[in-house]
Design a protein around this motif. Sequence first.
Motif, PDB file in Angstrom:
ATOM      1  N   UNK A 192       0.886  -1.213  -0.063  1.00 37.53           N
ATOM      2  CA  UNK A 192       0.079   0.091  -0.183  1.00 37.53           C
ATOM      3  C   UNK A 192       0.742   1.151   0.023  1.00 37.53           C
ATOM      4  N   UNK A 193       1.889   1.352   0.707  1.00 37.05           N
ATOM      5  CA  UNK A 193       2.727   2.424   0.898  1.00 37.05           C
ATOM      6  C   UNK A 193       3.372   2.804  -0.501  1.00 37.05           C
ATOM      7  N   UNK A 194       3.976   1.730  -1.062  1.00 38.09           N
ATOM      8  CA  UNK A 194       4.469   1.976  -2.288  1.00 38.09           C
ATOM      9  C   UNK A 194       3.560   2.322  -3.401  1.00 38.09           C
ATOM     10  N   UNK A 195       2.329   1.681  -3.790  1.00 37.33           N
ATOM     11  CA  UNK A 195       1.383   2.094  -4.223  1.00 37.33           C
ATOM     12  C   UNK A 195       0.802   3.602  -4.262  1.00 37.33           C
ATOM     13  N   UNK A 196       0.801   4.137  -2.936  1.00 38.80           N
ATOM     14  CA  UNK A 196       0.421   5.608  -2.965  1.00 38.80           C
ATOM     15  C   UNK A 196       1.542   6.259  -3.228  1.00 38.80           C
ATOM     16  N   UNK A 197       2.830   6.148  -3.240  1.00 41.99           N
ATOM     17  CA  UNK A 197       3.809   6.946  -3.663  1.00 41.99           C
ATOM     18  C   UNK A 197       3.929   7.064  -5.221  1.00 41.99           C
ATOM     19  N   UNK A 198       3.603   5.774  -5.841  1.00 41.66           N
ATOM     20  CA  UNK A 198       3.567   5.758  -7.330  1.00 41.66           C
ATOM     21  C   UNK A 198       2.204   6.474  -7.876  1.00 41.66           C
ATOM     22  N   UNK A 199       1.343   6.675  -7.168  1.00 44.00           N
ATOM     23  CA  UNK A 199       0.262   7.134  -7.560  1.00 44.00           C
ATOM     24  C   UNK A 199       0.403   8.582  -7.339  1.00 44.00           C
ATOM     25  N   UNK A 200       1.002   9.107  -6.210  1.00 41.38           N
ATOM     26  CA  UNK A 200       1.196  10.664  -6.038  1.00 41.38           C
ATOM     27  C   UNK A 200       1.897  10.919  -7.206  1.00 41.38           C
ATOM     28  N   UNK A 201       3.268  10.253  -7.367  1.00 45.05           N
ATOM     29  CA  UNK A 201       4.118  10.524  -8.590  1.00 45.05           C
ATOM     30  C   UNK A 201       3.234  10.708 -10.044  1.00 45.05           C
ATOM     31  N   UNK A 202       2.230   9.748 -10.136  1.00 46.89           N
ATOM     32  CA  UNK A 202       1.634   9.776 -11.473  1.00 46.89           C
ATOM     33  C   UNK A 202       0.850  11.095 -11.492  1.00 46.89           C
ATOM     34  N   UNK A 203       0.136  11.591 -10.284  1.00 43.50           N
ATOM     35  CA  UNK A 203      -0.512  12.794 -10.253  1.00 43.50           C
ATOM     36  C   UNK A 203       0.126  13.934 -10.221  1.00 43.50           C
ATOM     37  N   UNK A 204       1.554  14.003  -9.765  1.00 45.81           N
ATOM     38  CA  UNK A 204       2.213  15.215 -10.215  1.00 45.81           C
ATOM     39  C   UNK A 204       2.807  15.221 -11.432  1.00 45.81           C
ATOM     40  N   UNK A 205       2.623  14.150 -12.369  1.00 44.64           N
ATOM     41  CA  UNK A 205       2.949  14.339 -13.594  1.00 44.64           C
ATOM     42  C   UNK A 205       1.918  14.675 -14.567  1.00 44.64           C
TER      43      UNK A 205
END
Length: 170
Positions: free
Chosen positions: A61-74
């Motif tokens: 879950x933590x890693x998924x949240x980080x990747x999702x936030x990276x996607x949203x920043x892009x």
Amino acid sequence: MVQGSRQWHEKLPFALVGYCTTVRTSVGANPYLLLYGTEIVIPVEVEITSLRIVAEAEIDDDKWVKTRLEQLSLIHKKRLAAVYHGQLYQKRMARAYNKKVRPRKFKVGQQVLKRILPYQAKAKSKFAPNWQGSFIVTRVLSNGALYLTDIEGKCVDMTINSDGVKRYYV
């Protein structure tokens, strides 16, 4: 497909998914990607697991949240790229249109006919004339605007776009 026209509402969700997932030529992306910042997961990918679904399922879950936030920043960069692509598309379309357009130049003193528009009083019947005139060009403005005067000089200068006139050959 739908057998009758009364069952269209049953196929509407499928058409909507197809519409949202199709890449638009004008922006170079699909609407879902521009709105949410990630590619859409269609129901077929959930049933028949794709590589993307498997990769996301194995992430904690933590890693998924980080990747999702990276996607949203892009997403901002993706939207800017879509705007840039849209501007290039508009320029291409304008260039293609302008190749076919023949600009018409009018000079002071030329005789022209003025188009009778459908909402004018003289355009009452099917067999009514489409042109009235003749008029003389008294002044030419930029972007195709013309000042016209009646041949007898009765009608004072009226302004008209050059799209609504054509050259009159005596």
